[in-house]
Design a protein around this motif. Sequence first.
Motif, short mmCIF file in Angstrom:
data_model
loop_
_atom_site.label_atom_id
_atom_site.label_comp_id
_atom_site.label_asym_id
_atom_site.label_seq_id
_atom_site.Cartn_x
_atom_site.Cartn_y
_atom_site.Cartn_z
N GLU A 48 0.82 -1.21 0.00
CA GLU A 48 0.00 0.00 0.00
C GLU A 48 0.85 1.26 0.00
N SER A 49 1.88 1.30 0.87
CA SER A 49 2.68 2.52 1.02
C SER A 49 3.97 2.51 0.22
N GLY A 50 4.45 1.31 -0.14
CA GLY A 50 5.73 1.20 -0.84
C GLY A 50 6.93 1.29 0.09
N GLU A 51 6.69 1.38 1.41
CA GLU A 51 7.79 1.48 2.38
C GLU A 51 8.31 0.09 2.73
N TYR A 52 9.59 0.07 3.10
CA TYR A 52 10.21 -1.18 3.52
C TYR A 52 9.83 -1.51 4.96
N PHE A 142 21.11 -11.95 -3.97
CA PHE A 142 21.16 -10.55 -3.59
C PHE A 142 20.46 -9.64 -4.59
N GLY A 143 20.10 -10.15 -5.75
CA GLY A 143 19.39 -9.36 -6.75
C GLY A 143 17.89 -9.59 -6.72
N ALA A 144 17.42 -10.45 -5.81
CA ALA A 144 16.00 -10.78 -5.76
C ALA A 144 15.18 -9.58 -5.30
N LYS A 145 13.98 -9.47 -5.83
CA LYS A 145 13.06 -8.41 -5.46
C LYS A 145 12.53 -8.69 -4.05
N ALA A 146 12.33 -7.64 -3.26
CA ALA A 146 11.80 -7.80 -1.90
C ALA A 146 10.38 -8.34 -1.95
N LYS A 147 10.06 -9.21 -0.99
CA LYS A 147 8.73 -9.80 -0.90
C LYS A 147 7.74 -8.78 -0.34
N SER A 148 6.46 -9.09 -0.46
CA SER A 148 5.43 -8.24 0.13
C SER A 148 5.35 -8.51 1.62
N CYS A 149 5.16 -7.44 2.40
CA CYS A 149 5.02 -7.58 3.84
C CYS A 149 3.67 -8.23 4.17
N LYS A 150 3.66 -9.04 5.21
CA LYS A 150 2.42 -9.65 5.70
C LYS A 150 1.82 -8.73 6.75
N ALA A 151 0.54 -8.56 6.67
CA ALA A 151 -0.15 -7.70 7.63
C ALA A 151 -0.24 -8.42 8.98
N CYS A 152 -0.19 -7.64 10.04
CA CYS A 152 -0.36 -8.20 11.37
C CYS A 152 -1.80 -8.66 11.52
N PRO A 153 -2.02 -9.76 12.23
CA PRO A 153 -3.40 -10.21 12.45
C PRO A 153 -4.13 -9.20 13.34
N GLN A 154 -5.44 -9.19 13.19
CA GLN A 154 -6.23 -8.30 14.04
C GLN A 154 -6.05 -8.71 15.49
N PRO A 155 -5.87 -7.74 16.39
CA PRO A 155 -5.71 -8.09 17.80
C PRO A 155 -6.95 -8.82 18.30
N LYS A 156 -6.72 -9.81 19.14
CA LYS A 156 -7.83 -10.56 19.71
C LYS A 156 -8.53 -9.68 20.73
N ALA A 157 -9.84 -9.70 20.66
CA ALA A 157 -10.62 -8.89 21.58
C ALA A 157 -10.54 -9.50 22.98
N GLU A 158 -10.35 -8.66 23.95
CA GLU A 158 -10.32 -9.12 25.34
C GLU A 158 -11.74 -9.50 25.73
N PRO A 159 -11.90 -10.60 26.46
CA PRO A 159 -13.25 -10.96 26.89
C PRO A 159 -13.82 -9.87 27.80
N VAL A 160 -15.08 -9.58 27.59
CA VAL A 160 -15.73 -8.54 28.37
C VAL A 160 -16.07 -9.10 29.74
N LYS A 161 -15.57 -8.44 30.75
CA LYS A 161 -15.86 -8.86 32.12
C LYS A 161 -17.09 -8.11 32.60
N PRO A 162 -18.00 -8.83 33.26
CA PRO A 162 -19.18 -8.13 33.77
C PRO A 162 -18.77 -7.09 34.79
N ASP A 163 -19.45 -5.98 34.71
CA ASP A 163 -19.16 -4.88 35.63
C ASP A 163 -20.07 -5.03 36.84
N TYR A 164 -19.52 -5.47 37.93
CA TYR A 164 -20.31 -5.65 39.15
C TYR A 164 -20.42 -4.34 39.88
#
Length: 174
Positions: A48-52, A142-164
């Motif tokens: 998307e950005s072209g950055e390394y 050493f002449g190979a083209k750089a691979k595409s970066c893999k996106a980080c997985p979506q962070p796992k949602a923390e379980p919602v604790k009931p508010d007592y």
Amino acid sequence: MLASVALTAAVAGPKAPRKGHGPAAQAERPGVPRYGMAVYSDLCVNQESGEYGGQRVTLQRFAEVDTVVYEFTAGGLSWPLVAVDVNVDPRGKMIYFTVQPPDEDERTISGEFSPDGETLTLDGGYCQDQSQPMVLAKVKDFGAKAKSCKACPQPKAEPVKPDYKHEAVAPAQG
């Protein structure tokens, strides 16, 4: 005269191979070779950005000393950092070195070589939860083209604790 011919034959004769040396002995030893140069990298390009993204470790192993040139990305590729306090264990399985990026605190980077020396896994991980290990492959083209970066997985949602809610309870009378 006979003694000089025998001495000349002994000196000029074929040498017996020494145990523990040569390509066969190196193939038996795990980890990174004791002498030579190896480059380990996981550099990639964000489509998307072209950055390394990623890092590169160049390890040079000489009889007198081991050296490392370390490069990392923070949007663009950093200037190469020459490491100090480079240590590769005698078996060639682990490494640690210290670098000081400009305007940052000094940091020590450590990792472990695969048994065949083809990868270097650095301690820590990518992404916020460090779920993706930092595995740098040994560079062979050493002449190979750089691979595409893999996106980080979506962070796992923390379980919602009931508010007592605590309600005031009147003291017991009795």
